[in-house]
Design a protein around this motif. Structure first.
Motif, mmCIF file in Angstrom:
data_model
loop_
_atom_site.group_PDB
_atom_site.id
_atom_site.type_symbol
_atom_site.label_atom_id
_atom_site.label_comp_id
_atom_site.label_asym_id
_atom_site.label_seq_id
_atom_site.Cartn_x
_atom_site.Cartn_y
_atom_site.Cartn_z
ATOM 1 N N MET A 1 0.840 -1.186 0.000
ATOM 2 C CA MET A 1 0.000 0.000 0.000
ATOM 3 C C MET A 1 0.885 1.249 0.000
ATOM 4 S SD MET A 1 -3.268 -0.875 2.310
ATOM 5 C CE MET A 1 -4.068 -2.455 2.127
ATOM 6 N N SER A 2 0.471 2.212 -0.712
ATOM 7 C CA SER A 2 1.234 3.436 -0.911
ATOM 8 C C SER A 2 0.875 4.494 0.131
ATOM 9 C CB SER A 2 0.919 3.959 -2.316
ATOM 10 O OG SER A 2 1.449 5.220 -2.521
ATOM 11 N N THR A 3 1.759 5.475 0.271
ATOM 12 C CA THR A 3 1.467 6.601 1.157
ATOM 13 C C THR A 3 1.172 7.858 0.340
ATOM 14 O OG1 THR A 3 3.822 7.128 1.291
ATOM 15 C CG2 THR A 3 2.911 5.706 3.016
ATOM 16 N N GLU A 4 1.114 7.695 -0.972
ATOM 17 C CA GLU A 4 0.855 8.813 -1.873
ATOM 18 C C GLU A 4 -0.560 9.339 -1.701
ATOM 19 O OE1 GLU A 4 0.346 9.101 -6.647
ATOM 20 O OE2 GLU A 4 2.016 7.917 -5.901
ATOM 21 N N ARG A 5 -0.703 10.678 -1.629
ATOM 22 C CA ARG A 5 -2.020 11.304 -1.506
ATOM 23 C C ARG A 5 -2.782 11.121 -2.821
ATOM 24 N NH1 ARG A 5 -3.707 11.880 3.249
ATOM 25 N NH2 ARG A 5 -4.942 13.687 2.777
ATOM 26 N N VAL A 6 -4.090 10.934 -2.706
ATOM 27 C CA VAL A 6 -4.947 10.690 -3.862
ATOM 28 C C VAL A 6 -5.976 11.813 -3.952
ATOM 29 C CG1 VAL A 6 -6.568 9.062 -4.894
ATOM 30 C CG2 VAL A 6 -4.672 8.204 -3.520
ATOM 31 N N PRO A 7 -5.963 12.602 -5.050
ATOM 32 C CA PRO A 7 -6.980 13.653 -5.170
ATOM 33 C C PRO A 7 -8.349 13.034 -5.377
ATOM 34 C CG PRO A 7 -5.721 13.489 -7.205
ATOM 35 C CD PRO A 7 -5.081 12.550 -6.216
ATOM 36 N N MET A 8 -9.353 13.640 -4.715
ATOM 37 C CA MET A 8 -10.706 13.096 -4.765
ATOM 38 C C MET A 8 -11.694 14.230 -4.508
ATOM 39 S SD MET A 8 -12.029 9.872 -2.469
ATOM 40 C CE MET A 8 -10.555 8.973 -2.883
ATOM 41 N N THR A 9 -12.815 14.188 -5.211
ATOM 42 C CA THR A 9 -13.853 15.182 -4.953
ATOM 43 C C THR A 9 -14.589 14.800 -3.666
ATOM 44 O OG1 THR A 9 -15.551 13.991 -6.194
ATOM 45 C CG2 THR A 9 -14.194 15.570 -7.436
ATOM 46 N N ARG A 73 -5.723 8.149 2.534
ATOM 47 C CA ARG A 73 -4.807 8.892 1.662
ATOM 48 C C ARG A 73 -5.516 9.943 0.818
ATOM 49 N NH1 ARG A 73 -2.539 6.001 -2.239
ATOM 50 N NH2 ARG A 73 -3.996 4.295 -2.178
ATOM 51 N N ALA A 74 -6.823 10.064 0.967
ATOM 52 C CA ALA A 74 -7.603 10.984 0.129
ATOM 53 C C ALA A 74 -7.244 12.443 0.413
ATOM 54 C CB ALA A 74 -9.089 10.777 0.365
ATOM 55 N N ASP A 75 -7.035 13.185 -0.644
ATOM 56 C CA ASP A 75 -6.852 14.631 -0.586
ATOM 57 C C ASP A 75 -8.155 15.211 -1.135
ATOM 58 O OD1 ASP A 75 -5.915 17.205 -0.503
ATOM 59 O OD2 ASP A 75 -4.448 16.966 -2.111
ATOM 60 N N VAL A 76 -9.120 15.433 -0.227
ATOM 61 C CA VAL A 76 -10.474 15.812 -0.632
ATOM 62 C C VAL A 76 -10.501 17.273 -1.083
ATOM 63 C CG1 VAL A 76 -12.882 15.930 0.065
ATOM 64 C CG2 VAL A 76 -11.411 14.123 0.970
ATOM 65 N N GLY A 110 -10.494 12.302 -9.598
ATOM 66 C CA GLY A 110 -9.398 11.416 -9.236
ATOM 67 C C GLY A 110 -9.553 10.046 -9.877
ATOM 68 N N ASP A 111 -8.465 9.290 -9.903
ATOM 69 C CA ASP A 111 -8.462 7.972 -10.531
ATOM 70 C C ASP A 111 -9.512 7.039 -9.938
ATOM 71 O OD1 ASP A 111 -6.330 8.794 -12.090
ATOM 72 O OD2 ASP A 111 -4.815 7.892 -10.792
#
Length: 159
Positions: A1-9, A73-76, A110-111
């Motif tokens: 599992m990654s620690t990368e932030r994930v952009p998300m609405t 990890r979500a960057d809302v 986001g993806d």
């Protein structure tokens, strides 16, 4: 599992939270009940219902862990508070195909929440990458599986 932030609405984040809640409060108890019922049938070594329920439990728990990781990890990003003249994450972009004059609109998300049927494309998709930074009236050339296509940006909206 990654620690990368994930952009998300905000909408995408709430949908993932609802899925997680459903898995924990509906699916988990249902599976536990199925395991309990299968155990009552006796010999576990040859009990297909028990093995099936245990497999379902493993899949459910893995999905719960995956959703919890994604949510952590979500960057809302609340797109209703965004504005601007350039295409960026969260924008709904109205396009016209310069060859067919067919109009379409895509929201750049986001993806994890991309869904072409809902008009939501991933920020990492070729068309979204080509649109980022463009303004109304700009043309973009996108290489698609059907070959290169040209689009003109008709409107940029923030919903």
């Amino acid at each position: 599992m990654s620690t990368e932030r994930v952009p998300m609405t905000t909408d995408g984040y709430e949908r993932l939270q609802a899925d997680l809640q459903r898995l924990k409060s509906v699916e988990r108890p249902r599976i536990i009940q199925a395991i309990s019922e299968a155990r009552a049938h006796g010999d576990l070594s040859e009990n297909a219902e028990y093995h099936s329920a245990k497999e379902a439990q493993g899949l459910n728990e893995a999905t719960i862990a995956e959703l919890e990781d994604k949510l952590s990890r979500a960057d809302v990003i609340d797109v209703t508070k965004m504005s601007g003249d350039k295409v960026k994450f969260g924008a709904t972009v109205k396009l016209v195909d310069e060859d067919t004059d067919e109009e379409t609109a895509y929201m750049i998300v986001g993806d994890l929440e991309a869904n072409l049927k809902d008009g939501k494309i991933s920020i990492s998709s070729p068309i979204a990458r080509a649109l980022i930074g463009k303004e109304v009236g700009d043309s973009v050339e996108v290489t698609t599986p059907k070959g290169p296509r040209s689009f003109e940006v008709l409107a940029i909206d923030w919903k």
